[in-house]
Scaffold this motif. Structure first.
Motif, PDB file in Angstrom:
ATOM      1  N   THR A   1       0.829  -1.203   0.000  1.00 49.33           N
ATOM      2  CA  THR A   1       0.000   0.000   0.000  1.00 49.33           C
ATOM      3  C   THR A   1       0.861   1.250   0.000  1.00 49.33           C
ATOM      4  N   LEU A   2       1.947   1.233   0.759  1.00 46.80           N
ATOM      5  CA  LEU A   2       2.846   2.396   0.794  1.00 46.80           C
ATOM      6  C   LEU A   2       3.450   2.665  -0.581  1.00 46.80           C
ATOM      7  N   LEU A   3       3.706   1.616  -1.347  1.00 44.33           N
ATOM      8  CA  LEU A   3       4.290   1.804  -2.686  1.00 44.33           C
ATOM      9  C   LEU A   3       3.296   2.404  -3.669  1.00 44.33           C
ATOM     10  N   THR A   4       2.021   2.133  -3.476  1.00 39.71           N
ATOM     11  CA  THR A   4       1.019   2.621  -4.431  1.00 39.71           C
ATOM     12  C   THR A   4       0.393   3.942  -4.004  1.00 39.71           C
ATOM     13  N   ALA A   5       0.652   4.386  -2.779  1.00 40.99           N
ATOM     14  CA  ALA A   5       0.042   5.623  -2.291  1.00 40.99           C
ATOM     15  C   ALA A   5       0.627   6.836  -3.009  1.00 40.99           C
ATOM     16  N   ARG A   6      -0.243   7.721  -3.441  1.00 45.84           N
ATOM     17  CA  ARG A   6       0.177   8.990  -4.044  1.00 45.84           C
ATOM     18  C   ARG A   6      -0.357  10.172  -3.255  1.00 45.84           C
ATOM     19  N   CYS A   7      -0.741   9.909  -2.032  1.00 42.67           N
ATOM     20  CA  CYS A   7      -1.246  10.922  -1.115  1.00 42.67           C
ATOM     21  C   CYS A   7      -0.184  11.188  -0.051  1.00 42.67           C
ATOM     22  N   PRO A   8      -0.404  12.139   0.859  1.00 42.05           N
ATOM     23  CA  PRO A   8       0.545  12.315   1.963  1.00 42.05           C
ATOM     24  C   PRO A   8       0.691  11.048   2.800  1.00 42.05           C
ATOM     25  N   VAL A   9       1.919  10.761   3.203  1.00 39.26           N
ATOM     26  CA  VAL A   9       2.221   9.590   4.030  1.00 39.26           C
ATOM     27  C   VAL A   9       2.910  10.061   5.302  1.00 39.26           C
ATOM     28  N   LEU A  10       2.372   9.627   6.441  1.00 40.07           N
ATOM     29  CA  LEU A  10       2.882  10.037   7.746  1.00 40.07           C
ATOM     30  C   LEU A  10       3.318   8.801   8.525  1.00 40.07           C
ATOM     31  N   PHE A  11       4.579   8.789   8.958  1.00 40.57           N
ATOM     32  CA  PHE A  11       5.100   7.717   9.807  1.00 40.57           C
ATOM     33  C   PHE A  11       5.259   8.264  11.226  1.00 40.57           C
ATOM     34  N   ALA A  12       4.764   7.535  12.210  1.00 41.52           N
ATOM     35  CA  ALA A  12       4.937   7.886  13.620  1.00 41.52           C
ATOM     36  C   ALA A  12       5.808   6.809  14.265  1.00 41.52           C
TER      37      ALA A  12
END
Length: 409
Positions: free
Chosen positions: A109-120
């Motif tokens: 999913t992280l590879l296909t996401a084109r939206c903002p990505v937030l890691f905590a």
């Protein structure tokens, strides 16, 4: 907002002890109208069961790419998301994300996401500070992902230090900010030191009573939190607040009265690149402090004698070091002589600061609410409307202006 129509959030959960806090992150997103699909790693389900995530989200929970194959979830989830949040993000998850691995549903999913990505992130201090982890974080940030600075505090066992998962409220607030400004958070304050004041001062009358104001401290805390996530070393001088959790990666100095705030600010601003006075400082304090509780006797009390508190913002402007940016806040109401913006312009001229944030205050505005709006006035005569949004969004716009001025100095 109805969750059916709300922003689509993918909440990734990696396998660490802090996974139990992801349930609170999920609850806060869903209760504020977001549609949330939880995508845990297989090891995350060793800490929190799928039933918990399904009950709170109303969505199925899978870890692998072979469930619901006809819907192609490993591609569809990322492509359709408005925001991806991974909380907690373990050292292993950060490493796999940086390498572009796709060995489970979350990393695909992280590879296909084109939206903002937030890691905590959440891990032991030694793992967070390891060169491999730091390199993975830098790589992810260079690709546009936002990697939060972790909190410092109690970890598993008796260990303490940086690596603690930020509080769920702070994760959700930063996620909402990325939905409001999907261009992300630049690391343009890296290497800078900033000082922020927040909250309302209390001026004691006797051992029980005080003069105070309605400030919750939320705007100042948002300023400190956003600055830290943009790379700054942040000192937050906090007066009375509404039981807010300390922002992650921020040094907090606690004060009570205006005079205590004054002393703390003058000490903290030495060597700072920028100073933001967001605290609501009492204009007056009692001339004397009663040593005992003032009793109600049945007759009218003696008149309360007040004296004027020092203007801390003016003092900071007068004592500022070369190149230091000073930002003030003005909570204003209109009257017969002009509106809030008119009074804000006059205050900017009196205070002499570089930037002044003007808020129109009243019922449901500025104080004790999660949103804010106003105007950003500059000493060069420019004026910028700060549209209604979260206090984190207003904070990000203030730091945009500060960062631009620091680049020019």
């Amino acid at each position: 907002m109805n969750a059916v129509d709300g922003p689509r959030v993918v909440l990734g959960v990696a396998g660490g002890i802090a996974a139990y806090k992801s349930a609170e992150v999920l609850r806060r997103f869903t209760e504020s109208g977001h549609r949330v699909r939880v995508v845990p790693t297989p090891s995350a389900l060793e800490f929190v069961g799928a039933a918990t995530f399904e009950a709170l989200s109303g969505q199925p929970v899978h870890t692998g790419v072979f469930a619901d194959v006809h819907q192609v979830p490993h591609v569809r989830l990322g492509k359709e998301a408005d925001l991806v949040v991974v909380a907690p993000a373990t050292a292993d998850l950060l490493a796999r994300a940086a390498q572009g691995r796709a060995d489970d549903l979350l990393t695909a999913t992280l590879l296909t996401a084109r939206c903002p990505v937030l890691f905590a992130p959440a891990m032991h201090t030694e793992m967070w500070e390891h060169p491999a982890t730091r390199a993975n974080v830098a790589l992810l940030r260079s690709r546009g992902a936002v990697v939060m600075e972790p909190a410092s505090g109690r970890l598993t066992g008796a260990d303490t230090g940086p690596g603690r998962l930020p509080e769920p409220e702070q994760i959700v607030e930063l996620g909402r900010l990325l939905l409001e400004r999907p261009d992300g958070l630049p690391q343009d304050l890296a290497g800078r030191r900033v000082v922020v004041s927040a909250g309302g001062t209390r001026e004691p009358l006797d051992p029980v009573r005080f003069l105070g104001n309605r400030s919750s401290g939320r705007q100042g805390y948002a300023l400190a939190a956003v600055a830290a996530q943009r790379g700054a070393a942040v000192t937050l001088v906090a007066a009375h607040t509404a039981d807010l959790a300390d922002p992650a990666a921020v040094e907090v100095v606690r004060v009570g009265s205006a005079l205590e705030l004054r002393d703390a600010m003058h000490a903290a601003v030495k060597g700072a690149d920028a100073v933001v006075m967001a605290a609501a400082v009492a204009d007056f304090r009692p001339v004397s402090l009663a040593g005992h509780k003032i009793k109600k006797t049945g007759s009218d009390p003696e008149p309360l004698a007040l004296t004027t508190n020092p203007d801390i913002l003016v003092e900071l402007v007068g004592a500022r070091e070369p190149g230091q940016i000073v930002v003030g806040f003005a909570a204003e109401t209109g009257d017969d002589t002009g509106d809030a913006l008119h009074h804000g312009r006059q205050k900017l001229a009196r205070k002499g600061c570089d930037l002044l944030v003007v808020n129109a205050v009243g019922d449901g505005m500025a104080f004790e609410v999660p949103e804010n709006a106003g105007w950003l006035l500059a000493a060069d005569g420019s004026e910028t409307v700060l549209p209604h949004g979260s206090k984190a969004l207003l904070a990000s716009r203030v730091w945009d202006a500060v960062a631009a001025r620091l680049r020019d100095r």
